[in-house]
Every structure is written in C-alpha cells, then in structure tokens.
Design an enzyme around this catalytic site. Structure first.
Site, PDB file in Angstrom:
ATOM      1  N   MET A  90       0.822  -1.203   0.000  1.00  0.00           N
ATOM      2  CA  MET A  90       0.000   0.000   0.000  1.00  0.00           C
ATOM      3  C   MET A  90       0.863   1.264   0.000  1.00  0.00           C
ATOM      4  O   MET A  90       0.701   2.136   0.847  1.00  0.00           O
ATOM      5  CB  MET A  90      -0.951  -0.029   1.211  1.00  0.00           C
ATOM      6  CG  MET A  90      -1.811  -1.277   1.247  1.00  0.00           C
ATOM      7  SD  MET A  90      -2.580  -1.682  -0.338  1.00  0.00           S
ATOM      8  CE  MET A  90      -4.271  -1.361   0.049  1.00  0.00           C
ATOM      9  N   ARG A  91       1.781   1.321  -0.937  1.00  0.00           N
ATOM     10  CA  ARG A  91       2.624   2.524  -1.083  1.00  0.00           C
ATOM     11  C   ARG A  91       2.855   2.816  -2.556  1.00  0.00           C
ATOM     12  O   ARG A  91       3.050   1.899  -3.356  1.00  0.00           O
ATOM     13  CB  ARG A  91       3.987   2.295  -0.432  1.00  0.00           C
ATOM     14  CG  ARG A  91       4.037   2.587   1.030  1.00  0.00           C
ATOM     15  CD  ARG A  91       5.378   2.221   1.599  1.00  0.00           C
ATOM     16  NE  ARG A  91       6.449   3.166   1.244  1.00  0.00           N
ATOM     17  CZ  ARG A  91       6.613   4.347   1.794  1.00  0.00           C
ATOM     18  NH1 ARG A  91       5.771   4.774   2.716  1.00  0.00           N
ATOM     19  NH2 ARG A  91       7.610   5.139   1.442  1.00  0.00           N
ATOM     20  N   LEU A  93       5.203   3.961  -5.484  1.00  0.00           N
ATOM     21  CA  LEU A  93       6.650   3.816  -5.656  1.00  0.00           C
ATOM     22  C   LEU A  93       7.263   5.110  -6.182  1.00  0.00           C
ATOM     23  O   LEU A  93       6.648   5.826  -6.979  1.00  0.00           O
ATOM     24  CB  LEU A  93       6.967   2.680  -6.633  1.00  0.00           C
ATOM     25  CG  LEU A  93       6.434   1.290  -6.293  1.00  0.00           C
ATOM     26  CD1 LEU A  93       7.068   0.253  -7.222  1.00  0.00           C
ATOM     27  CD2 LEU A  93       6.660   0.917  -4.847  1.00  0.00           C
ATOM     28  N   HIS A 109      -4.872  -4.825  -8.370  1.00  0.00           N
ATOM     29  CA  HIS A 109      -5.783  -3.859  -7.761  1.00  0.00           C
ATOM     30  C   HIS A 109      -7.204  -4.424  -7.834  1.00  0.00           C
ATOM     31  O   HIS A 109      -7.604  -4.962  -8.879  1.00  0.00           O
ATOM     32  CB  HIS A 109      -5.692  -2.519  -8.502  1.00  0.00           C
ATOM     33  CG  HIS A 109      -6.545  -1.461  -7.869  1.00  0.00           C
ATOM     34  ND1 HIS A 109      -6.216  -0.879  -6.658  1.00  0.00           N
ATOM     35  CD2 HIS A 109      -7.742  -0.937  -8.237  1.00  0.00           C
ATOM     36  CE1 HIS A 109      -7.165  -0.004  -6.333  1.00  0.00           C
ATOM     37  NE2 HIS A 109      -8.094  -0.023  -7.269  1.00  0.00           N
ATOM     38  N   ASP A 141       3.608   2.195 -12.921  1.00  0.00           N
ATOM     39  CA  ASP A 141       4.341   3.398 -13.316  1.00  0.00           C
ATOM     40  C   ASP A 141       4.311   4.369 -12.137  1.00  0.00           C
ATOM     41  O   ASP A 141       3.996   3.973 -11.016  1.00  0.00           O
ATOM     42  CB  ASP A 141       3.803   3.981 -14.638  1.00  0.00           C
ATOM     43  CG  ASP A 141       2.370   4.475 -14.522  1.00  0.00           C
ATOM     44  OD1 ASP A 141       1.864   4.588 -13.381  1.00  0.00           O
ATOM     45  OD2 ASP A 141       1.761   4.764 -15.563  1.00  0.00           O
ATOM     46  N   GLU A 142       4.605   5.632 -12.405  1.00  0.00           N
ATOM     47  CA  GLU A 142       4.778   6.558 -11.281  1.00  0.00           C
ATOM     48  C   GLU A 142       3.460   7.099 -10.750  1.00  0.00           C
ATOM     49  O   GLU A 142       3.439   7.811  -9.756  1.00  0.00           O
ATOM     50  CB  GLU A 142       5.708   7.702 -11.698  1.00  0.00           C
ATOM     51  CG  GLU A 142       7.133   7.191 -11.891  1.00  0.00           C
ATOM     52  CD  GLU A 142       7.995   8.118 -12.730  1.00  0.00           C
ATOM     53  OE1 GLU A 142       7.742   9.329 -12.706  1.00  0.00           O
ATOM     54  OE2 GLU A 142       8.901   7.607 -13.411  1.00  0.00           O
ATOM     55  N   ASP A 145      -2.085   3.297  -9.371  1.00  0.00           N
ATOM     56  CA  ASP A 145      -2.967   2.330 -10.031  1.00  0.00           C
ATOM     57  C   ASP A 145      -3.216   2.715 -11.493  1.00  0.00           C
ATOM     58  O   ASP A 145      -4.360   2.759 -11.958  1.00  0.00           O
ATOM     59  CB  ASP A 145      -4.308   2.230  -9.270  1.00  0.00           C
ATOM     60  CG  ASP A 145      -4.115   1.753  -7.835  1.00  0.00           C
ATOM     61  OD1 ASP A 145      -3.196   0.955  -7.596  1.00  0.00           O
ATOM     62  OD2 ASP A 145      -4.870   2.195  -6.962  1.00  0.00           O
ATOM     63  N   GLU A 174      -8.705 -12.474  -7.823  1.00  0.00           N
ATOM     64  CA  GLU A 174      -7.316 -12.002  -7.754  1.00  0.00           C
ATOM     65  C   GLU A 174      -6.361 -13.186  -7.658  1.00  0.00           C
ATOM     66  O   GLU A 174      -5.298 -13.211  -8.294  1.00  0.00           O
ATOM     67  CB  GLU A 174      -7.113 -11.095  -6.529  1.00  0.00           C
ATOM     68  CG  GLU A 174      -7.873  -9.782  -6.583  1.00  0.00           C
ATOM     69  CD  GLU A 174      -7.577  -8.909  -5.368  1.00  0.00           C
ATOM     70  OE1 GLU A 174      -6.408  -8.794  -4.972  1.00  0.00           O
ATOM     71  OE2 GLU A 174      -8.530  -8.335  -4.800  1.00  0.00           O
TER      72      GLU A 174
HETATM   73  C1  GAR Z   1      -5.895  -7.105  -2.311  1.00  0.00           C
HETATM   74  O1  GAR Z   1      -7.294  -7.040  -2.462  1.00  0.00           O
HETATM   75  C2  GAR Z   1      -5.212  -6.217  -3.328  1.00  0.00           C
HETATM   76  O2  GAR Z   1      -5.847  -6.206  -4.572  1.00  0.00           O
HETATM   77  C3  GAR Z   1      -5.321  -4.872  -2.653  1.00  0.00           C
HETATM   78  O3  GAR Z   1      -5.024  -5.123  -1.297  1.00  0.00           O
HETATM   79  C4  GAR Z   1      -5.468  -6.449  -0.985  1.00  0.00           C
HETATM   80  C5  GAR Z   1      -4.307  -7.187  -0.345  1.00  0.00           C
HETATM   81  O4  GAR Z   1      -4.713  -8.444   0.113  1.00  0.00           O
HETATM   82  N1  GAR Z   1      -4.413  -3.927  -3.233  1.00  0.00           N
HETATM   83  C6  GAR Z   1      -4.707  -2.648  -3.438  1.00  0.00           C
HETATM   84  O5  GAR Z   1      -5.759  -2.147  -3.122  1.00  0.00           O
HETATM   85  C7  GAR Z   1      -3.597  -1.842  -4.115  1.00  0.00           C
HETATM   86  N2  GAR Z   1      -4.092  -0.605  -4.625  1.00  0.00           N
HETATM   87  P1  GAR Z   1      -3.650  -9.578   0.439  1.00  0.00           P
HETATM   88  O6  GAR Z   1      -2.630  -8.941   1.395  1.00  0.00           O
HETATM   89  O7  GAR Z   1      -4.443 -10.641   1.120  1.00  0.00           O
HETATM   90  O8  GAR Z   1      -3.022 -10.011  -0.850  1.00  0.00           O
END
Ligand code: GAR
Length: 203
Positions: A90-91, A93, A109, A141-142, A145, A174
């Site tokens: 959740m950062r 880059l 995402h 990219d920079e 999302d 996912e």
């Molecule tokens: C997932 O749903 C992923 O798509 C989301 O965080 C969750 C992590 O779950 N990522 C984002 O929202 C990135 N913008 P996990 O730690 O169980 O993989």
C-alpha cells in the site's frame, strides 16, 4: 529460473496464491527470491517465514519515500530479483524505483481500472452501484494504479452482495488472475505499444 520479489503490507493472501501456483507448476521456472514488507508486523511476513522464504521488514514509517525505496531496491537486487510483484503493497513507488525495474513491476488492484483507484476500491465500486466488478493486474508506473493493463477479470455484482461479500469474491478472482498474469509476463511473449499490452502468438 526467474526470481520474483514480492512486496506486501498486510495479510499476504495474493503472495500465498502466487507461492501456491509456483508449487503447482502453473508459473513455470519461477521461484520467490524474497518477500519484503514495509510493515514489520505484516502477517504475510510470518507466512513467508513459515514457508522457509527470505522475509525482510523494511519499515517505511517516518522515512522519506526515496530513501525507503532505495533500501527496497537494494534488497531486491541483493536477491537477484527479475520481476517485482506488489501484492497488497500500500505505497506509491518513487520514480527511481519504477525506473530500476522497467516493465518489471506488477501490481494487483481490486477493481476494473481505471475505475476506483486508491484505497477501498471494492467499497467504492459497491457504493457507486456498479453491476460488474473485478480486478486488474497492471505494470506499475509513477502514478497510482495507472500503468499498462496486463490482465483483468470481471465478476457480476449480485443482488445479495454487500461490500464484504463482493470484496471476498473479487479476492478469489485475484488469486487466479495474479499467477496467470505473472506466468504470461515471464514468458516474455508480449510487447507494450503505448498503453496496450499485446501478446505475441505462441511458437
Ligand atoms: C488485495 O485485495 C489487493 O488487490 C489490494 O489489497 C489487498 C491485499 O490483500 N491492493 C490494493 O488495493 C492496491 N491498490 P492480500 O494482502 O491478502 O493479498
């Protein structure tokens, strides 16, 4: 053998799905070289250690983005990482990080981008009243999302759904989509033209 570096901030279920796909042979010639988290207590780090994988905590709290990212890039290089997979990392880059791995950083995402970037994408989609939701694997990219889309999976929003059940069904997608996207990218049979990801025919 392709070395993957997995970056996480939390529970790491996508990391475990990737690890499971490698064990099952559906991501050929790949291994997880290192799991890195910017959150020292991330449950996914423990899960990595239990699997005997190198798990490194590089705390991002109170650090400048560029400094922290330079440490992450060093760690990935030390482990000879070829493809970086953000899995609930959740950062944003820094530009230097993105440039260090051109077309070699993937993110997953939980929405059909470009709809609902940022936090709580599933709740955003549910509140908006969409009838189709899903997930996106894209190059990083920079911008948040934003990079070139590699693969998307769509699911219907059911009349019985609430934001929690929707998020859980998206998460199941996912876990299928991310290993598939990684296998495709590692195969090298693609080119990126503008914003389009295009696969070449199999030989
Ligand atoms: C997932 O749903 C992923 O798509 C989301 O965080 C969750 C992590 O779950 N990522 C984002 O929202 C990135 N913008 P996990 O730690 O169980 O993989």
């Amino acid at each position: 053998m392709h070395n993957l570096g997995i970056l996480i901030s939390g529970r790491g279920s996508n990391f475990l799905a990737i690890a499971g796909a490698i064990d099952a042979g559906t991501i050929p010639s790949a291994r997880i070289a290192v799991v890195v988290s910017n959150v020292p207590g991330a449950p996914g780090l423990d899960a990595a250690r239990q699997r005997g994988l190198p798990a490194v905590a590089l705390d991002s709290r109170g650090r400048k983005r560029a400094e922290h990212d330079a440490g992450v890039v060093d760690c990935l290089r030390q482990h000879h990482v070829e493809l970086v997979c953000l899995a609930g990392y959740m950062r944003l880059l820094s530009p230097d990080f993105v440039r260090a791995f051109p077309h070699r950083i993937l993110n997953i995402h939980p929405s059909l981008l470009p709809a609902f970037p940022g936090l709580d994408a599933q709740q955003q989609a549910f509140d908006y009243g969409v009838q189709v939701a899903g997930c996106t694997v894209h190059f990083v990219d920079e911008e948040l999302d934003h990079g070139v889309i590699v693969l998307q999976r769509a699911i219907p929003v059911l009349p019985t759904d609430d934001a929690r059940t929707l998020a859980s069904r998206i998460l199941n997608e996912e876990h299928q989509a991310y290993p598939e996207a990684i296998a495709r990218v590692l195969s090298g049979r693609f080119q990126v033209v503008g914003r389009r990801y295009m696969e070449s025919a199999r030989p």
